[in-house]
Scaffold this motif. Structure first.
Motif, mmCIF file in Angstrom:
data_model
loop_
_atom_site.group_PDB
_atom_site.id
_atom_site.type_symbol
_atom_site.label_atom_id
_atom_site.label_comp_id
_atom_site.label_asym_id
_atom_site.label_seq_id
_atom_site.Cartn_x
_atom_site.Cartn_y
_atom_site.Cartn_z
ATOM 1 N N SER A 146 39.553 -27.246 37.654
ATOM 2 C CA SER A 146 39.851 -27.350 36.228
ATOM 3 C C SER A 146 38.939 -26.461 35.385
ATOM 4 N N ARG A 147 37.805 -26.059 35.939
ATOM 5 C CA ARG A 147 36.870 -25.231 35.179
ATOM 6 C C ARG A 147 37.197 -23.743 35.240
ATOM 7 N N VAL A 148 38.130 -23.349 36.104
ATOM 8 C CA VAL A 148 38.441 -21.922 36.239
ATOM 9 C C VAL A 148 39.904 -21.590 35.962
ATOM 10 N N VAL A 149 40.774 -22.584 35.940
ATOM 11 C CA VAL A 149 42.177 -22.305 35.610
ATOM 12 C C VAL A 149 42.252 -21.800 34.171
ATOM 13 N N GLY A 150 42.915 -20.676 33.974
ATOM 14 C CA GLY A 150 42.992 -20.050 32.660
ATOM 15 C C GLY A 150 41.947 -18.973 32.451
ATOM 16 N N ALA A 151 41.016 -18.844 33.395
ATOM 17 C CA ALA A 151 39.993 -17.804 33.310
ATOM 18 C C ALA A 151 40.491 -16.529 33.986
ATOM 19 N N ARG A 152 39.819 -15.412 33.719
ATOM 20 C CA ARG A 152 40.186 -14.131 34.309
ATOM 21 C C ARG A 152 39.246 -13.773 35.452
ATOM 22 N N LEU A 153 39.783 -13.025 36.416
ATOM 23 C CA LEU A 153 38.965 -12.524 37.523
ATOM 24 C C LEU A 153 38.279 -11.222 37.127
ATOM 25 N N ARG A 154 37.020 -11.074 37.520
ATOM 26 C CA ARG A 154 36.308 -9.826 37.248
ATOM 27 C C ARG A 154 36.798 -8.705 38.163
ATOM 28 N N GLY A 155 37.134 -9.047 39.402
ATOM 29 C CA GLY A 155 37.580 -8.047 40.373
ATOM 30 C C GLY A 155 38.656 -8.634 41.262
ATOM 31 N N SER A 156 39.218 -7.815 42.117
ATOM 32 C CA SER A 156 40.276 -8.285 43.012
ATOM 33 C C SER A 156 39.689 -9.187 44.095
ATOM 34 N N LEU A 157 40.550 -9.983 44.698
ATOM 35 C CA LEU A 157 40.119 -10.948 45.698
ATOM 36 C C LEU A 157 41.213 -11.082 46.756
ATOM 37 N N ALA A 158 40.827 -10.960 48.024
ATOM 38 C CA ALA A 158 41.788 -11.115 49.115
ATOM 39 C C ALA A 158 42.138 -12.594 49.300
ATOM 40 N N ALA A 159 43.242 -12.857 49.958
ATOM 41 C CA ALA A 159 43.648 -14.236 50.223
ATOM 42 C C ALA A 159 42.641 -14.912 51.144
ATOM 43 N N GLY A 160 42.381 -16.189 50.884
ATOM 44 C CA GLY A 160 41.494 -16.960 51.746
ATOM 45 C C GLY A 160 40.020 -16.761 51.493
#
Length: 231
Positions: A146-160
């Motif tokens: 709940s603390r990160v939903v709606g936030a943006r990623l700084r960089g790309s992230l692979a699955a898992g």
């Protein structure tokens, strides 16, 4: 006196000396239990299930027996993973020894459910809940979705991949010119004032506020948009 008689004469005496030497040593189990009890109490508030392993104390130590053992760690030492714990004897003879222990914490954390791109705003479908050893993961791994939903990623992230707080850009809760409540708290008191924010800030970031009287103060932006002043 032949060798057999000499052995028979000295053996009880030597055995008594060995017994006295063994009794003069600090009993290892008491030291280990002191460390284990200390860590159990100190880690009671950690998230998830805690597992503690204490390395054996030297059974051949030359420390005098202690009636009062006390475990300790230096200030600001995080009881997480491999740690060194001190044990001091307060009576009858002061001494200090150190044992190593391992604090493993198992619980839920969040990782990327699929490949994520830089700048992407996170939705619940982007996250996957996993169970594992938190002490083997980055210290800032996300434990609360709940603390990160709606936030943006700084960089790309692979699955898992474990999701880390440092990879997240939280939405601003304060913007320039916004009316904010400035709150200072202390033992038994809360003082509130109002002012205008002078910069943007996400929760936890520093925001400068011009109070109604004209003074400028700095505090920490809170999730509700208020500003908390430091001590």
């Amino acid at each position: 006196m032949n060798a057999v008689r000499l052995f028979a004469f000295f053996f009880p005496f030597a055995l008594g000396l060995c017994s006295l030497a063994a009794e003069a040593r600090q009993e290892p189990q008491a030291v280990e239990q002191t460390v284990r009890a200390f860590l159990q109490q100190a880690t009671a508030g950690l998230p998830g299930r805690v597992q503690i392993e204490v390395d054996p104390f030297d059974p051949y130590n030359q420390l005098p027996p202690c009636r009062q053992l006390q475990a300790f760690v230096p200030e600001n030492v995080r009881l997480w993973g491999r740690v060194a714990v001190g044990v001091r004897c307060t009576e009858p003879t002061p001494w200090t020894a150190y044992l190593t222990a391992r604090v493993a914490v198992f619980g839920a954390y969040y990782q990327s459910a699929r490949p994520l791109r830089a700048g992407q705003v996170l939705s619940p479908d982007d996250l996957r809940r996993e169970e594992g050893e938190l002490t083997a993961l980055p210290e800032d791994v996300v434990l609360d979705a709940s603390r990160v939903v709606g936030a943006r990623l700084r960089g790309s992230l692979a699955a898992g991949q474990p999701l880390r707080q440092s990879q997240i850009v939280l939405p601003d809760v304060v913007s320039p010119g916004m009316d904010v409540v400035v709150r200072a708290t202390g033992p038994g008191f809360v003082v509130e004032n109002r002012g205008k924010a002078l910069n943007r800030a996400a929760p936890g970031e520093t925001v400068r506020v011009r109070l109604e009287g004209g003074r400028v103060v700095s505090g920490q932006a809170q999730p509700d948009g208020s500003v908390a002043l430091g001590p």
